[in-house]
Write a protein that holds these residues in place. Structure first.
Motif, PDB file in Angstrom:
ATOM      1  N   SER A   1      -4.029   5.331  -1.021  1.00  0.00           N
ATOM      2  CA  SER A   1      -5.040   6.063  -0.250  1.00  0.00           C
ATOM      3  C   SER A   1      -4.550   7.482  -0.001  1.00  0.00           C
ATOM      4  O   SER A   1      -3.340   7.737   0.081  1.00  0.00           O
ATOM      5  CB  SER A   1      -5.342   5.355   1.074  1.00  0.00           C
ATOM      6  OG  SER A   1      -4.173   5.226   1.860  1.00  0.00           O
TER       7      SER A   1
ATOM      8  N   TYR B   1      -0.274  -2.041  -5.984  1.00  0.00           N
ATOM      9  CA  TYR B   1      -0.422  -1.500  -4.633  1.00  0.00           C
ATOM     10  C   TYR B   1      -1.740  -0.723  -4.499  1.00  0.00           C
ATOM     11  O   TYR B   1      -2.260  -0.166  -5.464  1.00  0.00           O
ATOM     12  CB  TYR B   1       0.743  -0.566  -4.287  1.00  0.00           C
ATOM     13  CG  TYR B   1       1.994  -1.270  -3.802  1.00  0.00           C
ATOM     14  CD1 TYR B   1       2.365  -2.508  -4.310  1.00  0.00           C
ATOM     15  CD2 TYR B   1       2.815  -0.694  -2.847  1.00  0.00           C
ATOM     16  CE1 TYR B   1       3.516  -3.152  -3.872  1.00  0.00           C
ATOM     17  CE2 TYR B   1       3.974  -1.316  -2.399  1.00  0.00           C
ATOM     18  CZ  TYR B   1       4.313  -2.549  -2.925  1.00  0.00           C
ATOM     19  OH  TYR B   1       5.451  -3.175  -2.479  1.00  0.00           O
ATOM     20  N   ARG B   2      -2.264  -0.670  -3.291  1.00  0.00           N
ATOM     21  CA  ARG B   2      -3.452   0.115  -2.982  1.00  0.00           C
ATOM     22  C   ARG B   2      -3.011   1.515  -2.536  1.00  0.00           C
ATOM     23  O   ARG B   2      -2.187   1.655  -1.643  1.00  0.00           O
ATOM     24  CB  ARG B   2      -4.254  -0.562  -1.860  1.00  0.00           C
ATOM     25  CG  ARG B   2      -5.562   0.153  -1.513  1.00  0.00           C
ATOM     26  CD  ARG B   2      -6.282  -0.554  -0.382  1.00  0.00           C
ATOM     27  NE  ARG B   2      -5.597  -0.409   0.899  1.00  0.00           N
ATOM     28  CZ  ARG B   2      -4.849  -1.329   1.464  1.00  0.00           C
ATOM     29  NH1 ARG B   2      -4.654  -2.504   0.862  1.00  0.00           N
ATOM     30  NH2 ARG B   2      -4.256  -1.115   2.639  1.00  0.00           N
TER      31      ARG B   2
ATOM     32  N   SER C   1       0.833  -1.198   0.000  1.00  0.00           N
ATOM     33  CA  SER C   1       0.000   0.000   0.000  1.00  0.00           C
ATOM     34  C   SER C   1       0.870   1.250   0.000  1.00  0.00           C
ATOM     35  O   SER C   1       2.045   1.219   0.403  1.00  0.00           O
ATOM     36  CB  SER C   1      -0.923   0.014   1.225  1.00  0.00           C
ATOM     37  OG  SER C   1      -0.157   0.039   2.419  1.00  0.00           O
TER      38      SER C   1
END
Length: 325
Positions: free
Chosen positions: A209, A206-207, A97
């Motif tokens: 945010s 990948y994430r 992430s």
């Protein structure tokens, strides 16, 4: 703060005999701040907190007046943090992430390094002395000692030539080391290539945010404002804002109280129906936090200050009146 103004503060505080040492210390802190933000440097440092040793590599590049800083954890996981402009990007290979947050202020990512402001002489005693060499470089030692038990102190070993902190300690009231940053190697290249401050992690899949970007400040009037009624001497309200958080029924109130060196952030939010917030103290390194419920709202005070400070501030939070901004 000008040199003359600094001396005036000392006279007001009946510390005229210490005027020269305090002013010299302030000059060194200014030089440190300039070094951290304007020099090209790279090296390996070790951060010690809570009995844990974290080796890190830092690369700080300045080009055309713009600074980019990259931290690389020298462990099996290899997390990275890149700070550029108003953003901090955190790479987490272990969870695949990336978190992109808005940067709060312009302090470097090294940790255990104080920021200097005009009010520092009201709440701290400053002194400077010659120290033993570090990494074969001559240093001066600057002590920033709090006047009471509501804030931490600092001891800094500053490189005589550049002002960069080669060792920095956050210290408790008995002189105990709460957190330490110490360079194991350091160099000051004339040029650092742009590629050196870019992440070497393959983020395919990948994430991502963006919590700092999703939190929007509410303009205009702040209805049913909150405030801390019991502040340690020297702490004043520096910031008050409402942030609209995704999936939150109400905006989150954020207040920042500062004494000119240390700061405490206070967050007030309505917990969700399924949340079971835990009240009480929490600690990580030099940062302490205290959480409690006030009128069905979760109040959390957090900062690099002693536990008593966050506890007293959080426990004194009450609802106030509407504030026009």
């Amino acid at each position: 703060m000008t040199r003359t103004r600094g001396i005036q503060w000392l006279v007001l505080l009946c510390l005229a005999p210490l005027a020269a040492p305090a002013e010299e210390a302030i000059d060194w802190l200014r030089k440190m701040d300039q070094a951290l933000n304007t020099l090209n440097y790279q090296g390996v440092f070790v951060r010690l907190r809570d009995g844990q040793v974290d080796p890190m590599k830092v690369i700080h590049r300045v080009h055309d007046g713009h600074a980019v800083e990259r931290l690389i954890a020298l462990d099996a996981v290899g997390r990275e943090i890149i700070s550029k402009g108003e953003e901090v990007v955190c790479f987490f290979p272990d969870s695949e992430s990336v978190v992109v947050e808005k940067r709060s202020g312009h302090q470097p990512l090294l940790g255990a390094v104080p920021a200097l402001s005009d009010e520092v002489l009201q709440n701290y005693l400053l002194s400077v002395k010659t120290g033993k060499s570090v990494l074969n470089r001559a240093v001066v030692i600057v002590d920033v000692t709090p006047r009471d038990h509501f804030r931490y102190g600092y001891r800094l070993w500053l490189d005589e030539r550049t002002g960069l902190p080669l060792i920095s300690q956050v210290r408790g009231g008995q002189g105990q080391i709460i957190e330490q940053m110490r360079f194991a190697s350091i160099e000051f290249p004339d040029e650092i290539p742009e590629a050196a401050v870019q992440s070497g992690i393959d983020v395919t899949g990948y994430r991502w945010s963006y919590p700092g970007h999703q939190a929007k400040q509410t303009p205009g009037k702040v209805e049913q404002a909150w405030r801390a009624d019991n502040l340690p001497a020297g702490f004043v309200l520096a910031t008050y804002r409402l942030n609209n958080q995704p999936q939150a029924s109400q905006p989150v109130v954020q207040m920042v109280y500062s004494d000119g060196l240390a700061s405490v952030s206070v967050f007030v939010e309505k917990p969700g129906p399924d949340e079971k917030p835990q009240s009480g103290p929490h600690r990580m390194g030099a940062a302490n936090a205290y959480t409690l419920l006030v009128k069905e709202h979760l109040v959390t005070a957090i900062g690099e200050v002693p536990p008593v400070t966050v506890r007293d501030i959080a426990s004194s939070v009450v609802t106030g009146t509407t504030i026009n901004r």
